[in-house]
Design a protein around this motif. Structure first.
Motif, PDB file in Angstrom:
ATOM      1  N   ASN A  60      -5.107  -4.257   7.160  1.00  0.00           N
ATOM      2  CA  ASN A  60      -3.919  -4.696   7.897  1.00  0.00           C
ATOM      3  C   ASN A  60      -2.668  -4.244   7.156  1.00  0.00           C
ATOM      4  O   ASN A  60      -2.738  -3.709   6.039  1.00  0.00           O
ATOM      5  CB  ASN A  60      -3.923  -6.211   8.097  1.00  0.00           C
ATOM      6  CG  ASN A  60      -4.085  -6.965   6.782  1.00  0.00           C
ATOM      7  OD1 ASN A  60      -3.321  -6.781   5.846  1.00  0.00           O
ATOM      8  ND2 ASN A  60      -5.103  -7.810   6.711  1.00  0.00           N
ATOM      9  N   ILE A  61      -1.516  -4.493   7.777  1.00  0.00           N
ATOM     10  CA  ILE A  61      -0.256  -4.001   7.228  1.00  0.00           C
ATOM     11  C   ILE A  61       0.154  -4.782   5.976  1.00  0.00           C
ATOM     12  O   ILE A  61       0.736  -4.211   5.046  1.00  0.00           O
ATOM     13  CB  ILE A  61       0.848  -4.054   8.300  1.00  0.00           C
ATOM     14  CG1 ILE A  61       0.532  -3.058   9.432  1.00  0.00           C
ATOM     15  CG2 ILE A  61       2.211  -3.730   7.693  1.00  0.00           C
ATOM     16  CD1 ILE A  61       0.484  -1.601   9.013  1.00  0.00           C
ATOM     17  N   ALA A  62      -0.156  -6.064   5.919  1.00  0.00           N
ATOM     18  CA  ALA A  62       0.170  -6.846   4.724  1.00  0.00           C
ATOM     19  C   ALA A  62      -0.556  -6.280   3.505  1.00  0.00           C
ATOM     20  O   ALA A  62       0.020  -6.152   2.406  1.00  0.00           O
ATOM     21  CB  ALA A  62      -0.200  -8.314   4.939  1.00  0.00           C
ATOM     22  N   GLU A  63      -1.814  -5.924   3.671  1.00  0.00           N
ATOM     23  CA  GLU A  63      -2.585  -5.318   2.585  1.00  0.00           C
ATOM     24  C   GLU A  63      -2.000  -3.962   2.209  1.00  0.00           C
ATOM     25  O   GLU A  63      -1.939  -3.601   1.018  1.00  0.00           O
ATOM     26  CB  GLU A  63      -4.040  -5.174   3.020  1.00  0.00           C
ATOM     27  CG  GLU A  63      -4.974  -4.680   1.940  1.00  0.00           C
ATOM     28  CD  GLU A  63      -6.404  -4.526   2.425  1.00  0.00           C
ATOM     29  OE1 GLU A  63      -7.203  -3.881   1.718  1.00  0.00           O
ATOM     30  OE2 GLU A  63      -6.724  -5.043   3.527  1.00  0.00           O
ATOM     31  N   LEU A  64      -1.563  -3.213   3.207  1.00  0.00           N
ATOM     32  CA  LEU A  64      -0.952  -1.911   2.942  1.00  0.00           C
ATOM     33  C   LEU A  64       0.309  -2.066   2.097  1.00  0.00           C
ATOM     34  O   LEU A  64       0.529  -1.306   1.151  1.00  0.00           O
ATOM     35  CB  LEU A  64      -0.609  -1.213   4.259  1.00  0.00           C
ATOM     36  CG  LEU A  64       0.017   0.173   4.129  1.00  0.00           C
ATOM     37  CD1 LEU A  64      -1.020   1.207   3.727  1.00  0.00           C
ATOM     38  CD2 LEU A  64       0.690   0.596   5.434  1.00  0.00           C
ATOM     39  N   ARG A  65       1.153  -3.039   2.437  1.00  0.00           N
ATOM     40  CA  ARG A  65       2.375  -3.258   1.649  1.00  0.00           C
ATOM     41  C   ARG A  65       2.027  -3.546   0.189  1.00  0.00           C
ATOM     42  O   ARG A  65       2.624  -2.962  -0.725  1.00  0.00           O
ATOM     43  CB  ARG A  65       3.175  -4.419   2.220  1.00  0.00           C
ATOM     44  CG  ARG A  65       4.386  -4.784   1.348  1.00  0.00           C
ATOM     45  CD  ARG A  65       5.021  -6.076   1.794  1.00  0.00           C
ATOM     46  NE  ARG A  65       5.733  -5.885   3.039  1.00  0.00           N
ATOM     47  CZ  ARG A  65       6.952  -5.347   3.131  1.00  0.00           C
ATOM     48  NH1 ARG A  65       7.579  -4.949   2.034  1.00  0.00           N
ATOM     49  NH2 ARG A  65       7.529  -5.214   4.290  1.00  0.00           N
ATOM     50  N   THR A  66       1.077  -4.439  -0.032  1.00  0.00           N
ATOM     51  CA  THR A  66       0.681  -4.783  -1.403  1.00  0.00           C
ATOM     52  C   THR A  66       0.221  -3.554  -2.172  1.00  0.00           C
ATOM     53  O   THR A  66       0.599  -3.323  -3.321  1.00  0.00           O
ATOM     54  CB  THR A  66      -0.439  -5.833  -1.371  1.00  0.00           C
ATOM     55  OG1 THR A  66       0.040  -7.012  -0.709  1.00  0.00           O
ATOM     56  CG2 THR A  66      -0.892  -6.195  -2.774  1.00  0.00           C
ATOM     57  N   GLU A  67      -0.582  -2.747  -1.518  1.00  0.00           N
ATOM     58  CA  GLU A  67      -1.121  -1.546  -2.152  1.00  0.00           C
ATOM     59  C   GLU A  67      -0.014  -0.537  -2.449  1.00  0.00           C
ATOM     60  O   GLU A  67       0.035   0.061  -3.537  1.00  0.00           O
ATOM     61  CB  GLU A  67      -2.172  -0.922  -1.234  1.00  0.00           C
ATOM     62  CG  GLU A  67      -2.862   0.307  -1.768  1.00  0.00           C
ATOM     63  CD  GLU A  67      -3.923   0.006  -2.798  1.00  0.00           C
ATOM     64  OE1 GLU A  67      -4.524   0.978  -3.296  1.00  0.00           O
ATOM     65  OE2 GLU A  67      -4.149  -1.172  -3.116  1.00  0.00           O
ATOM     66  N   LEU A  68       0.898  -0.353  -1.508  1.00  0.00           N
ATOM     67  CA  LEU A  68       1.958   0.635  -1.689  1.00  0.00           C
ATOM     68  C   LEU A  68       2.928   0.210  -2.787  1.00  0.00           C
ATOM     69  O   LEU A  68       3.352   1.038  -3.611  1.00  0.00           O
ATOM     70  CB  LEU A  68       2.698   0.839  -0.367  1.00  0.00           C
ATOM     71  CG  LEU A  68       3.735   1.962  -0.320  1.00  0.00           C
ATOM     72  CD1 LEU A  68       3.108   3.291  -0.714  1.00  0.00           C
ATOM     73  CD2 LEU A  68       4.362   2.063   1.067  1.00  0.00           C
ATOM     74  N   VAL A  69       3.280  -1.074  -2.806  1.00  0.00           N
ATOM     75  CA  VAL A  69       4.167  -1.577  -3.863  1.00  0.00           C
ATOM     76  C   VAL A  69       3.521  -1.384  -5.230  1.00  0.00           C
ATOM     77  O   VAL A  69       4.166  -0.957  -6.197  1.00  0.00           O
ATOM     78  CB  VAL A  69       4.510  -3.058  -3.612  1.00  0.00           C
ATOM     79  CG1 VAL A  69       5.160  -3.683  -4.849  1.00  0.00           C
ATOM     80  CG2 VAL A  69       5.438  -3.201  -2.408  1.00  0.00           C
TER      81      VAL A  69
END
Length: 405
Positions: A60-69
């Motif tokens: 999901n997008i929340a997981e993507l944000r965590t990974e990208l940060v």
């Protein structure tokens, strides 16, 4: 056809900067020698002043944000350990591609051997967003339909108004540089997976390409993974911009599936029409107009992006849990794209190094502390940009047909 998983992943290409001169500098080898084991997965690019990160497959997008940060932070901190810093923009404001070292790896040397100076000149930085679509036929159906929104997405991501110390007069000069490569741009309408597979097979058998990775369309089926890969964007400067665009693209794919599931469809338009809108995105970004092909009218880009979110995608956002991330696009519309912000900074300061400093700060925004160099006041003179040719005055003595030196 089975429903797509809608998993997401993102790849970003960053500039490696000398924080003192604000110029690009070869630093990839130093980055990968850092102590953090997670940096072993960062990738080289054509030039030694580039580094690419790629997230894992995210549910999901929340997981993507965590990974990208996390990945942005790792790269920025590792660069700081070696006296370097990181900036995220489609082009560097003043670096000269002819002065950059190419990466001495077989893959990149092969690209250089095939494409010659086009490869050396490819000193550009992009964002690639992957959305999981396991069914091959729907992957192609979706590709055909999503071509329409590629210019809208490019407008939100534009971050390359400068090239080689020039104000190009464009908002995505990166798109112009990449257009010189073969097999790029908006793909044609494909007649199913077999049509695409036959194209790749023909190109492979004629030794034009080794595999589908050398089909560099603005959106393409990935040659290894069951994803549709969106490649039209300049690299996003702020992490919030990258997450916003990934969320919009995920929602677009979800909506296309919903239409298909309900035996409906989205009208598919010819490539030359979409290329016309892409040119408008390249030239004017968010400040221009795009064509509404259904109405055969040009409309302000901001109006059409709001329409895309509020009319076309609204019913998907709560289902996906991405309303906040998608509606960040409204902030981009209000504050301007990275290209617009860079141009405003240069107009205010007259110094392209100030633009680089802004990029460094915004790249680290919401991630970690940026690594900045000495104050610009310590330099004797600013680095100015040559204006676009349309702004260069022509001597009044020049008559039509005369050569203007």
């Amino acid at each position: 056809m089975r429903a797509p998983s809608l998993t997401v992943g993102i790849e970003e290409e960053y500039q490696i900067i000398d924080p003192v001169t604000r110029d690009l500098t070869p630093g990839f080898d130093a980055l990968v020698q850092s102590n953090d084991a997670q940096l072993a997965d960062v990738k080289a690019e054509l030039h030694q002043c580039q580094v690419e990160i790629g997230t894992k497959v995210c549910g999901n997008i929340a997981e993507l944000r965590t990974e990208l940060v996390k990945l942005r932070g790792l790269v920025i901190k590792a660069a700081g350990q070696h006296g370097l810093t990181i900036a995220s923009a489609g082009t560097h404001p003043f670096s000269n591609w002819m002065n950059q070292e190419m990466t001495p790896k077989e893959r990149y040397l092969g690209v250089k051997a095939e494409l010659q100076d086009l490869a050396h000149r490819l000193l550009i930085f992009g964002t690639h967003v992957h959305v999981g679509i396991e069914d091959q036929e729907f992957r192609i159906d979706c590709l055909n339909a999503v071509r329409y929104i590629l210019p809208h997405i490019l407008c939100l991501s534009t971050s390359s108004p400068f090239w080689f110390g020039r104000n190009t007069g464009l908002h995505s000069y990166r798109s112009i540089v990449f257009k010189n490569f073969p097999r790029t741009g908006v793909p044609r309408i494909l007649n199913g997976w077999g049509d695409y597979a036959d194209l790749v097979d023909t190109l492979q058998k004629t030794r034009s390409i080794p595999d589908g990775s050398k089909v560099w369309w603005d959106v393409r089926p990935h040659h290894l993974y069951p994803t549709l890969e969106f490649r039209v964007c300049d690299v996003n400067t702020r992490v919030d911009e990258a997450v916003c665009i990934a969320a919009i693209l995920q929602a677009v794919v979800a909506k296309m599936w919903k239409l298909r599931r309900d035996n409906m469809t989205f009208r598919v338009y010819a490539s030359d029409l979409i290329e016309e809108n892409k040119w408008r995105a390249v030239r004017w970004g968010l400040g221009g107009k795009l064509i509404d092909f259904g109405k055969k009218e040009e409309m302000p880009t901001s109006v059409l992006i709001r329409e895309l979110i509020e009319w076309f995608l609204d019913d998907m956002l709560d289902e996906l849990g991405t309303r906040k991330e998608v509606e960040y696009a409204y902030r981009i519309l209000e504050e301007g794209s990275s290209a617009q912000r860079q141009l405003a900074t240069y107009a205010r300061t007259g110094d392209l190094r100030a633009v680089v400093d802004q990029l460094i700060r915004e790249t680290a925004e919401g991630v970690c502390e940026p690594t900045l160099g000495p104050p610009l006041e310590s330099f004797a003179s600013p680095i100015g940009a040559m204006p676009p040719s349309s702004e260069i005055p022509i001597p009044s003595s020049a008559a039509r047909g005369q050569t203007v030196p």
